[in-house]
Design a protein around this motif. Structure first.
Motif, PDB file in Angstrom:
ATOM      1  N   LEU A 168      -5.350  -4.310  12.510  1.00 20.95           N
ATOM      2  CA  LEU A 168      -5.178  -5.434  11.582  1.00 20.95           C
ATOM      3  C   LEU A 168      -3.747  -5.532  11.055  1.00 20.95           C
ATOM      4  O   LEU A 168      -3.145  -4.534  10.664  1.00 20.95           O
ATOM      5  CB  LEU A 168      -6.140  -5.278  10.396  1.00 20.95           C
ATOM      6  N   PHE A 169      -3.256  -6.768  11.002  1.00 22.03           N
ATOM      7  CA  PHE A 169      -1.943  -7.051  10.415  1.00 22.03           C
ATOM      8  C   PHE A 169      -2.132  -8.016   9.251  1.00 22.03           C
ATOM      9  O   PHE A 169      -2.774  -9.065   9.398  1.00 22.03           O
ATOM     10  CB  PHE A 169      -1.008  -7.661  11.466  1.00 22.03           C
ATOM     11  N   HIS A 199      -6.631   0.397   4.663  1.00 23.30           N
ATOM     12  CA  HIS A 199      -5.412   1.134   5.009  1.00 23.30           C
ATOM     13  C   HIS A 199      -5.723   2.624   5.173  1.00 23.30           C
ATOM     14  O   HIS A 199      -5.227   3.274   6.113  1.00 23.30           O
ATOM     15  CB  HIS A 199      -4.351   0.934   3.926  1.00 23.30           C
ATOM     16  N   LYS A 200      -6.541   3.169   4.295  1.00 26.78           N
ATOM     17  CA  LYS A 200      -6.899   4.580   4.361  1.00 26.78           C
ATOM     18  C   LYS A 200      -7.654   4.898   5.647  1.00 26.78           C
ATOM     19  O   LYS A 200      -7.491   5.984   6.233  1.00 26.78           O
ATOM     20  CB  LYS A 200      -7.749   4.963   3.143  1.00 26.78           C
ATOM     21  N   GLN A 201      -8.451   3.940   6.105  1.00 24.99           N
ATOM     22  CA  GLN A 201      -9.216   4.130   7.346  1.00 24.99           C
ATOM     23  C   GLN A 201      -8.366   3.852   8.598  1.00 24.99           C
ATOM     24  O   GLN A 201      -8.889   3.892   9.708  1.00 24.99           O
ATOM     25  CB  GLN A 201     -10.439   3.206   7.362  1.00 24.99           C
ATOM     26  N   ILE A 241      -5.329  -0.998   9.043  1.00 24.55           N
ATOM     27  CA  ILE A 241      -4.156  -1.845   8.837  1.00 24.55           C
ATOM     28  C   ILE A 241      -2.937  -1.155   9.424  1.00 24.55           C
ATOM     29  O   ILE A 241      -2.680   0.013   9.141  1.00 24.55           O
ATOM     30  CB  ILE A 241      -3.927  -2.117   7.335  1.00 24.55           C
ATOM     31  N   HIS A 242      -2.184  -1.883  10.217  1.00 20.33           N
ATOM     32  CA  HIS A 242      -1.000  -1.295  10.824  1.00 20.33           C
ATOM     33  C   HIS A 242       0.025  -0.950   9.738  1.00 20.33           C
ATOM     34  O   HIS A 242       0.350  -1.794   8.898  1.00 20.33           O
ATOM     35  CB  HIS A 242      -0.378  -2.261  11.833  1.00 20.33           C
ATOM     36  N   PRO A 243       0.555   0.269   9.724  1.00 23.50           N
ATOM     37  CA  PRO A 243       1.457   0.688   8.642  1.00 23.50           C
ATOM     38  C   PRO A 243       2.759  -0.104   8.578  1.00 23.50           C
ATOM     39  O   PRO A 243       3.386  -0.182   7.519  1.00 23.50           O
ATOM     40  CB  PRO A 243       1.731   2.169   8.964  1.00 23.50           C
ATOM     41  N   GLY A 282      -5.241  -6.775  17.007  1.00 19.19           N
ATOM     42  CA  GLY A 282      -6.670  -7.061  17.092  1.00 19.19           C
ATOM     43  C   GLY A 282      -7.072  -8.183  16.165  1.00 19.19           C
ATOM     44  O   GLY A 282      -7.995  -8.946  16.455  1.00 19.19           O
ATOM     45  N   SER A 283      -6.355  -8.302  15.026  1.00 11.81           N
ATOM     46  CA  SER A 283      -6.671  -9.353  14.061  1.00 11.81           C
ATOM     47  C   SER A 283      -5.470  -9.548  13.134  1.00 11.81           C
ATOM     48  O   SER A 283      -4.698  -8.619  12.893  1.00 11.81           O
ATOM     49  CB  SER A 283      -7.907  -8.981  13.231  1.00 11.81           C
ATOM     50  N   THR A 284      -5.335 -10.755  12.627  1.00 14.31           N
ATOM     51  CA  THR A 284      -4.345 -11.053  11.595  1.00 14.31           C
ATOM     52  C   THR A 284      -5.053 -11.752  10.438  1.00 14.31           C
ATOM     53  O   THR A 284      -6.001 -12.514  10.656  1.00 14.31           O
ATOM     54  CB  THR A 284      -3.223 -11.971  12.117  1.00 14.31           C
ATOM     55  N   ALA A 285      -4.599 -11.470   9.233  1.00  9.33           N
ATOM     56  CA  ALA A 285      -5.112 -12.176   8.050  1.00  9.33           C
ATOM     57  C   ALA A 285      -3.892 -12.786   7.356  1.00  9.33           C
ATOM     58  O   ALA A 285      -3.481 -12.350   6.277  1.00  9.33           O
ATOM     59  CB  ALA A 285      -5.870 -11.240   7.129  1.00  9.33           C
TER      60      ALA A 285
END
Length: 522
Positions: free
Chosen positions: A224-225, A274-276, A279-281, A299-302
């Motif tokens: 995720l971004f 983020h902890k999991q 989310i890309h750092p 994989g996904s963007t929000a």
């Protein structure tokens, strides 16, 4: 011999007399306003002559338009010539590093200039300074296509306090903030399209756990971004009762969404993701997703929707032909969908001392009069900048001009943007652009909620508090948002941040916005 001379003399006298009679008749006819040969016009020869002497197409003079220096290309002239032939108006372009700065300097020095495309906040200032023309009469007389083809909702944004129109608005792209997800990855893992925040999280976990299978590469996949500015617009409809709109507190004061209690639930979710390692750092420091897209890592963007269609998307499809994205609307505690943003992307304004305002309106009206004309001002001439694949649907295939001297600067003469889902030109061979148009078609059908400021025609960037404190407030929120999501600060620390935020300038904005809302009866 003598008799011949006499006859010739008589003939000369007779000819002169006849000439005098004919001239007298012509003069009498001219004075009476009647034609001496009424049947002549009905003859074939006369009809042909009439066609040859038909009046030339009316010309409405030149107009002077300011454009950014990047729009200066040699092929512009061919499009300018075409536009003059069709519209009767010749566009003369003046180039500057910053088009608004150049326009303002030309106005201040008294140089001749007709118009420029301006940001909406700038239009508000121009109306206040009376530096641009009210356009109602010109549009009524010379702008039938402007009235027909521009959404009625947009015109209210370019009106002054006097109710008059001061600019030609360009359509914004509605519902453009939405989570985008890899549909081919869903298919590979036999997953359904997520409809809730919980299902979305489960999909992201599945993407993370199957990184090698999905990407064909070893190493971790952070699917995720997000973005410190744009993700609120994409996701808050699932967390807050008013989404990204300002909300009414128990004491009747309207407050920003960041001050709603549920905003901390939203932050908790992002922090958990983020902890999991969902989310890309690097998403917090690099807003350009192209480097991740070409490596098949998204994989996904929000965010803003087209971030999923990164710059080299079309080239990357050659390596990953199944790559595809689609928008999803997620529900959570609330099910609002995504915000409907109808604010214009800008407006074309006309100098209060423009030398040819009529010509300017006539040109703008012509530029959106048909699919063909809009396509040409947007992309250049067919056969040079593109080939037409389907004439009826006006599907085109872009190409590089054979002669560099024929290169047209895209939109050098396009000053009005039509909505994406009613754009007249589709590009046949470019996968990135095809997805862009596809999204334009479906975005209007996404579940959405009204954005309060749009309903009230408020452009926040015009507020004095925003102008004075906006950059400081945005910087402070960005830094705190990132620290909380990355887990460097606790979610509960958001409360103390809000108190600091108020002092930075938010208190002034709250006061100013509430005054505006009250004036609108809220």
């Amino acid at each position: 011999m003598k008799m011949e001379k006499t006859r010739k003399g008589k003939k000369r006298k007779t000819g002169v007399a006849a000439f005098i009679v004919i001239m007298a008749m012509v003069m009498i006819t001219a004075c009476s306003g009647k034609s001496s040969t009424p049947q002549a016009s009905s003859s074939p020869a006369a009809s042909a002559a009439a066609k040859e002497t038909a009046p030339a197409k009316k010309e409405y003079g030149p107009v002077i338009v300011v454009r950014a220096a990047a729009q200066q290309k040699p092929g512009n002239q061919k499009v300018i010539d075409y536009a003059k032939e069709k519209s009767g108006v010749e566009v003369k372009l003046v180039f500057g590093n910053q088009d608004m700065e150049t326009f303002n300097l030309m106005q201040a020095s008294g140089e001749k200039v007709d118009g420029v495309k301006a940001p909406l906040a700038t239009v508000t200032d121009m109306i206040f300074k009376k530096s641009i023309l009210p356009l109602d009469d010109y549009i009524e007389k010379f702008g039938p296509n402007l009235k027909k083809n521009i959404s009625q909702d947009l015109w209210d944004w370019v009106k002054g306090a006097d109710g008059k129109i001061y600019g030609i608005p360009s359509a914004s792209e509605l519902r453009r903030y939405a989570p985008m997800i890899r549909t081919d990855w869903l298919k590979t893992l036999d997953l359904k399209t997520p409809k809730t925040i919980k299902e979305y999280e489960e999909v992201l976990i599945a993407f993370r756990n199957n990184g090698a299978k999905l990407t064909g590469q070893q190493g971790k996949l952070y699917p995720l971004f997000i973005d410190y500015e744009q993700t609120d617009y994409a996701l808050l409809g699932a967390f807050l009762p008013d989404g990204v709109s300002w909300w009414k507190s128990s004491d009747g004061t309207y407050l920003p969404p960041e001050m709603h209690p549920n905003y901390k639930k939203y932050l908790t979710t992002l922090q958990s993701w983020h902890k999991q390692e969902l989310i890309h750092p690097e998403t917090f420091v690099n807003r350009n997703l192209n480097q991740f897209g070409v490596r098949n890592m998204i994989g996904s963007t929000a965010t803003w929707f087209s971030n999923a269609f990164f710059a080299d998307f079309s080239k990357t499809k050659a390596t990953y032909p199944d790559m595809d994205f689609s928008a999803v609307v997620l529900s959570g505690e609330y099910d609002l969908g995504v915000p409907t943003l109808t604010q214009p992307s800008g407006a074309f304004v006309i100098n209060a001392k423009a030398p040819n305002p009529e010509g300017m309106i006539r040109f703008l009206d012509w530029s959106i009069s048909s699919k063909t004309e809009y396509s040409i001002v947007r992309r250049g001439l067919p056969g040079i900048n593109y080939d037409i694949v389907d004439k009826d649907k006006l599907i085109v295939k872009l190409k590089t001009p054979a002669n560099p001297e024929e290169e047209y600067a895209t939109t050098a003469l396009q000053y009005i943007d039509l909505p994406l889902n009613s754009t007249t030109t589709e590009v046949a061979q470019d996968p990135r652009t095809e997805l862009y148009y596809k999204y334009g078609d479906i975005s209007a059908s996404l579940k959405s909620y009204p954005f309060l400021d749009n309903k009230l025609f408020l452009n926040e960037s015009t507020l004095e508090s925003r102008k004075k404190f906006g950059s400081d407030m945005d910087k402070a929120k960005k830094e705190k948002f990132i620290r909380v999501v990355m887990g460097e600060d606790s979610v509960d620390s958001w409360d103390s941040f809000i108190e600091t935020w108020k002092k930075i300038g938010m208190n002034d904005m709250i006061t100013e916005k509430n005054k505006f809302y009250k004036s609108k009866g809220l």
